[in-house]
Design an enzyme around this catalytic site. Structure first.
Site, mmCIF file in Angstrom:
data_model
loop_
_atom_site.group_PDB
_atom_site.id
_atom_site.type_symbol
_atom_site.label_atom_id
_atom_site.label_comp_id
_atom_site.label_asym_id
_atom_site.label_seq_id
_atom_site.Cartn_x
_atom_site.Cartn_y
_atom_site.Cartn_z
ATOM 1 N N GLU A 107 -0.980 -4.742 9.676
ATOM 2 C CA GLU A 107 -0.178 -3.770 8.922
ATOM 3 C C GLU A 107 0.095 -4.328 7.529
ATOM 4 O OE1 GLU A 107 2.227 -1.009 11.685
ATOM 5 O OE2 GLU A 107 3.385 -2.848 11.479
ATOM 6 N N ASN A 154 5.705 3.325 16.839
ATOM 7 C CA ASN A 154 6.872 2.472 16.643
ATOM 8 C C ASN A 154 7.975 3.328 16.034
ATOM 9 O OD1 ASN A 154 8.764 0.581 15.882
ATOM 10 N ND2 ASN A 154 7.473 -0.423 14.352
ATOM 11 N N TRP A 155 8.962 3.625 16.858
ATOM 12 C CA TRP A 155 10.041 4.508 16.385
ATOM 13 C C TRP A 155 11.055 3.784 15.493
ATOM 14 C CZ3 TRP A 155 11.951 8.702 20.426
ATOM 15 C CH2 TRP A 155 10.912 9.619 20.624
ATOM 16 N N LYS A 156 10.950 2.452 15.444
ATOM 17 C CA LYS A 156 11.885 1.670 14.621
ATOM 18 C C LYS A 156 13.331 2.051 14.990
ATOM 19 C CE LYS A 156 8.231 1.295 11.226
ATOM 20 N NZ LYS A 156 7.810 1.128 9.823
ATOM 21 N N HIS A 162 6.899 -7.774 13.688
ATOM 22 C CA HIS A 162 6.757 -6.689 12.705
ATOM 23 C C HIS A 162 7.285 -7.183 11.350
ATOM 24 C CE1 HIS A 162 7.240 -2.887 10.611
ATOM 25 N NE2 HIS A 162 6.394 -2.381 11.491
ATOM 26 N N GLY A 177 5.123 3.007 5.392
ATOM 27 C CA GLY A 177 6.072 4.003 4.903
ATOM 28 C C GLY A 177 5.846 4.398 3.459
ATOM 29 N N SER A 214 1.080 3.924 7.213
ATOM 30 C CA SER A 214 0.838 5.289 6.731
ATOM 31 C C SER A 214 -0.318 5.999 7.431
ATOM 32 C CB SER A 214 0.631 5.286 5.210
ATOM 33 O OG SER A 214 1.831 4.876 4.565
ATOM 34 N N GLY A 238 4.163 4.524 12.548
ATOM 35 C CA GLY A 238 5.604 4.587 12.364
ATOM 36 C C GLY A 238 6.081 6.027 12.279
ATOM 37 N N GLY A 239 6.322 6.490 11.058
ATOM 38 C CA GLY A 239 6.912 7.806 10.832
ATOM 39 C C GLY A 239 6.250 8.949 11.590
ATOM 40 N N GLU A 296 9.069 -5.831 9.227
ATOM 41 C CA GLU A 296 10.483 -5.544 8.985
ATOM 42 C C GLU A 296 11.377 -6.591 9.639
ATOM 43 O OE1 GLU A 296 10.264 -1.484 10.282
ATOM 44 O OE2 GLU A 296 9.056 -1.006 8.518
HETATM 45 P P1 13P Z 1 4.419 4.085 8.898
HETATM 46 O O1 13P Z 1 3.372 4.676 9.811
HETATM 47 O O2 13P Z 1 5.653 4.877 8.805
HETATM 48 O O3 13P Z 1 3.813 3.691 7.589
HETATM 49 O O4 13P Z 1 4.880 2.695 9.607
HETATM 50 C C1 13P Z 1 3.928 1.805 10.046
HETATM 51 C C2 13P Z 1 4.591 0.750 10.854
HETATM 52 O O5 13P Z 1 5.327 -0.063 10.352
HETATM 53 C C3 13P Z 1 4.340 0.754 12.305
HETATM 54 O O6 13P Z 1 4.798 -0.408 12.897
#
Ligand code: 13P
Length: 250
Positions: free
Chosen positions: A166, A10-12, A97, A172, A212, A233-234, A99
């Site tokens: 999640e 997920n590149w957000k 998600h 993050g 993470s 994510g990251g 967020e």
């Molecule tokens: P991180 O891997 O950066 O913690 O993010 C997880 C996430 O929200 C994937 O949707």
């Protein structure tokens, strides 16, 4: 029942056109042996989907959107329909998600309508659930996640639907639950998916862990019972990191 592991990135709100090179690099290293063991998907910002589809090619890295509108078309300025994402090259879409639940006040009911719209358009929804730190500290993690699953997942969803657990506090943060906590939550999540979908369908539903996930902890996290992949994510932004996570399945 064998579930094909899914490692989704997920590149957000990250990635300009220059970042497409990372998708190209992922595709170049995604060989047949790894493909036999795990499915790889990247969910870039929608602005890059169609371009990414040209790079990824039909038999390589899969693509997904990060959100869709519940309606199939109409007067919804700034929104994207599931059909538009599919047309641009997506086969998946993330819905619910944390967020979006926080930034846009998305409710379980809305997320369920988005998941329905995705299925109707021929996309596989990746439905996200997870408790906050305060909810876990209060001993309410399973209660919260159970309620989110029951209300976010369409009761008639096909077994291709994907669930992502999640924990909000792990996203993050460089923190993850213990493997025992993940095992407990994923077993509970599968029971709850069965309660929701019925008919033994939950045995085929992939339940991803997200929060993470990094190259250094992927093998441990992905080895937990009932963890059928990761939502990253990251560490999905760079091909080397994302591939190192997927390599846990080789
Ligand atoms: P991180 O891997 O950066 O913690 O993010 C997880 C996430 O929200 C994937 O949707």
């Amino acid at each position: 029942m064998t579930r094909r592991p899914l490692v989704a990135g997920n590149w957000k709100m990250n990635g300009l056109r220059a970042a497409l090179a990372e998708i190209g690099a992922m595709g170049a290293s995604y060989d047949a042996a790894l493909e036999a063991r795990a499915e790889l998907v990247i969910c870039p910002p929608a602005t890059l989907l169609a371009l990414a589809a040209e790079i990824a090619g039909p038999a390589s890295i899969g693509l997904g959107g990060q959100d869709c509108h519940p309606a199939s078309r109409g007067a919804h300025t700034g929104d994207l329909s599931a059909a538009m994402l599919k047309d641009a090259g997506a086969s998946y879409v993330i819905v619910g998600h944390s967020e979006r639940r926080v930034d846009h006040g998305e409710t379980d009911a809305l997320i369920q309508t988005k998941a329905r719209a995705a299925i109707q358009a021929g996309l596989i929804p990746i439905v996200c659930v997870g408790e906050t730190r305060a909810e876990r500290d209060a001993g309410r993690a399973t209660e919260i996640v159970g309620a989110q699953i029951m209300a976010s997942l369409p009761s008639d969803a096909p077994q291709s639907v994907v669930l992502a657990y999640e924990p909000v506090w792990a996203i993050g943060a460089g923190l993850t639950p213990t493997t025992a906590d993940i095992a407990q939550m994923h077993a509970f999540a599968r029971e709850t998916v069965e309660a929701r979908l019925g008919g033994g369908k939950s045995a085929a539903v992939r339940i991803l862990y997200g929060g993470s996930v990094k190259p250094g902890n992927a093998a441990e996290l992905l080895g937990v019972a009932n963890v059928d992949g990761a939502l990253v994510g990251g560490a999905s932004l760079r091909a080397a990191d994302f591939l190192a996570i997927a390599e846990a399945y080789r």
